[in-house]
Motif scaffolding. Sequence first.
Motif, PDB file in Angstrom:
ATOM      1  N   LYS A   1       0.982  -0.935  -0.072  1.00 39.16           N
ATOM      2  CA  LYS A   1      -0.220  -0.013  -0.168  1.00 39.16           C
ATOM      3  C   LYS A   1       0.816   1.444   0.001  1.00 39.16           C
ATOM      4  O   LYS A   1       0.847   2.030  -0.687  1.00 39.16           O
ATOM      5  CB  LYS A   1      -0.617  -0.576   1.668  1.00 39.16           C
ATOM      6  CG  LYS A   1      -2.217  -0.612   0.705  1.00 39.16           C
ATOM      7  CD  LYS A   1      -3.243  -1.455  -0.330  1.00 39.16           C
ATOM      8  CE  LYS A   1      -4.253  -1.749  -0.168  1.00 39.16           C
ATOM      9  NZ  LYS A   1      -4.225  -1.851  -1.518  1.00 39.16           N
ATOM     10  N   THR A   2       2.394   1.408   0.814  1.00 44.18           N
ATOM     11  CA  THR A   2       2.756   2.359   0.795  1.00 44.18           C
ATOM     12  C   THR A   2       3.378   2.099  -1.294  1.00 44.18           C
ATOM     13  O   THR A   2       3.253   3.959  -1.204  1.00 44.18           O
ATOM     14  CB  THR A   2       3.825   2.485   1.335  1.00 44.18           C
ATOM     15  OG1 THR A   2       3.701   2.192   3.097  1.00 44.18           O
ATOM     16  CG2 THR A   2       5.446   3.840   1.655  1.00 44.18           C
TER      17      THR A   2
ATOM     18  N   GLU B   1       2.200   1.751  -3.332  1.00 41.35           N
ATOM     19  CA  GLU B   1       1.110   1.554  -3.975  1.00 41.35           C
ATOM     20  C   GLU B   1       0.765   3.857  -4.367  1.00 41.35           C
ATOM     21  O   GLU B   1       0.642   4.096  -4.939  1.00 41.35           O
ATOM     22  CB  GLU B   1      -0.419   1.347  -4.062  1.00 41.35           C
ATOM     23  CG  GLU B   1      -0.658  -0.310  -4.794  1.00 41.35           C
ATOM     24  CD  GLU B   1      -1.512  -1.227  -4.425  1.00 41.35           C
ATOM     25  OE1 GLU B   1      -1.267  -2.057  -5.084  1.00 41.35           O
ATOM     26  OE2 GLU B   1      -2.148  -0.836  -3.876  1.00 41.35           O
ATOM     27  N   SER B   2       0.684   4.133  -2.932  1.00 41.86           N
ATOM     28  CA  SER B   2       0.310   5.656  -3.500  1.00 41.86           C
ATOM     29  C   SER B   2       1.684   6.481  -3.391  1.00 41.86           C
ATOM     30  O   SER B   2       1.660   7.197  -3.796  1.00 41.86           O
ATOM     31  CB  SER B   2       0.539   5.974  -1.248  1.00 41.86           C
ATOM     32  OG  SER B   2       2.167   5.768  -0.504  1.00 41.86           O
ATOM     33  N   LEU B   3       3.345   5.638  -3.607  1.00 41.28           N
ATOM     34  CA  LEU B   3       3.641   6.582  -4.483  1.00 41.28           C
ATOM     35  C   LEU B   3       3.666   5.928  -6.557  1.00 41.28           C
ATOM     36  O   LEU B   3       4.735   6.680  -6.660  1.00 41.28           O
ATOM     37  CB  LEU B   3       4.759   5.680  -3.939  1.00 41.28           C
ATOM     38  CG  LEU B   3       5.702   6.294  -2.868  1.00 41.28           C
ATOM     39  CD1 LEU B   3       6.971   5.515  -1.977  1.00 41.28           C
ATOM     40  CD2 LEU B   3       6.113   8.013  -1.968  1.00 41.28           C
ATOM     41  N   SER B   4       2.621   6.294  -6.480  1.00 39.28           N
ATOM     42  CA  SER B   4       2.324   5.275  -7.714  1.00 39.28           C
ATOM     43  C   SER B   4       3.546   4.492  -8.678  1.00 39.28           C
ATOM     44  O   SER B   4       4.225   4.215  -9.750  1.00 39.28           O
ATOM     45  CB  SER B   4       2.785   6.356  -8.502  1.00 39.28           C
ATOM     46  OG  SER B   4       1.290   7.551  -7.906  1.00 39.28           O
TER      47      SER B   4
ATOM     48  N   ARG C   1       5.576   6.436   5.661  1.00 41.69           N
ATOM     49  CA  ARG C   1       4.018   6.319   5.752  1.00 41.69           C
ATOM     50  C   ARG C   1       4.195   4.708   5.598  1.00 41.69           C
ATOM     51  O   ARG C   1       3.127   4.183   6.515  1.00 41.69           O
ATOM     52  CB  ARG C   1       4.067   5.969   3.738  1.00 41.69           C
ATOM     53  CG  ARG C   1       3.673   8.074   3.435  1.00 41.69           C
ATOM     54  CD  ARG C   1       4.216   7.761   1.653  1.00 41.69           C
ATOM     55  NE  ARG C   1       4.101   8.869   1.164  1.00 41.69           N
ATOM     56  CZ  ARG C   1       3.325   9.482   0.795  1.00 41.69           C
ATOM     57  NH1 ARG C   1       2.455   8.937  -0.435  1.00 41.69           N
ATOM     58  NH2 ARG C   1       3.689  10.121  -0.486  1.00 41.69           N
TER      59      ARG C   1
ATOM     60  N   GLN D   1       1.025   2.351   7.686  1.00 36.19           N
ATOM     61  CA  GLN D   1       0.663   1.455   7.003  1.00 36.19           C
ATOM     62  C   GLN D   1       0.578   0.245   8.253  1.00 36.19           C
ATOM     63  O   GLN D   1      -0.206  -0.177   8.009  1.00 36.19           O
ATOM     64  CB  GLN D   1       0.603   1.125   5.711  1.00 36.19           C
ATOM     65  CG  GLN D   1       0.259   2.417   4.696  1.00 36.19           C
ATOM     66  CD  GLN D   1      -0.421   2.581   3.933  1.00 36.19           C
ATOM     67  OE1 GLN D   1      -1.615   1.055   4.912  1.00 36.19           O
ATOM     68  NE2 GLN D   1      -1.301   3.257   3.359  1.00 36.19           N
TER      69      GLN D   1
END
Length: 243
Positions: A84-85, A87-90, A164, A168
């Motif tokens: 998830k971390t 993914e949050s950074l694309s 981050r 999470q």
Amino acid sequence: MRIIKLNAIDSTNTYLKQLCSQMPVEDYTAVMTKHQTMGRGQMGSVWTTESAKNLTFSVYKDISGWDLKYPFYMSMATALALVKTLESLSIPKIKVKWPNDILSENKKVCGVLIENVIKSGQYSSSVIGIGLNVNQTQFEDLPKASSLRIISGRNFDLDEIAQRIIDQLKTFFKMIGNGELEHLKYLYESYLFRKDKPSTFKNAEGVVFSGIIKHVSNTGTLEVLLEDDNIKSFDLKTITLLY
């Protein structure tokens, strides 16, 4: 939450475990270092990292109040926190290669080493070691390794990523504390690399065989459907997924 920053240390996991043995440690205390000289991975493997370019840190988690029957759920929660971390950074195409290596575009960007402490027959705490390739661009003799910089073309702030990840970790460890194990396992398996796809494996004796990853058990074994239509369980390091 306390973050301890060190210029160099042999192992952040070792440092944090020693600290815990000497004094009370606040939940989610983290130890970060610019350079780790003796980083370790699963089953004694070595984790090497270029100084000051990657995120090398360990996080302390108090689990003394949990009825933790299956410690592999700590591994699942950690893997999901990393997914998830990123993914949050694309970062694209994130998968978990059993048990908890994190891949992007089929390249390894992160490894995890979790060490649990048992007191009076109960799990009392965990030290979660995380090595994330962030801004390093050269990986000599490691064709399956990559970094966030290589994949995205961007430089990243290591402190921001660490924060981050810790945020999470709190989210997914809360699921364990609340007993949401079935949902946690479902989420973990949804990111499992090569799940339900014909794959090639090699066992500890060097024999190559084909199979399909179906599930991961509560104890962390990999459940593989073999060519004879039987499902066999494999422990960590008894098989290697060839990809």
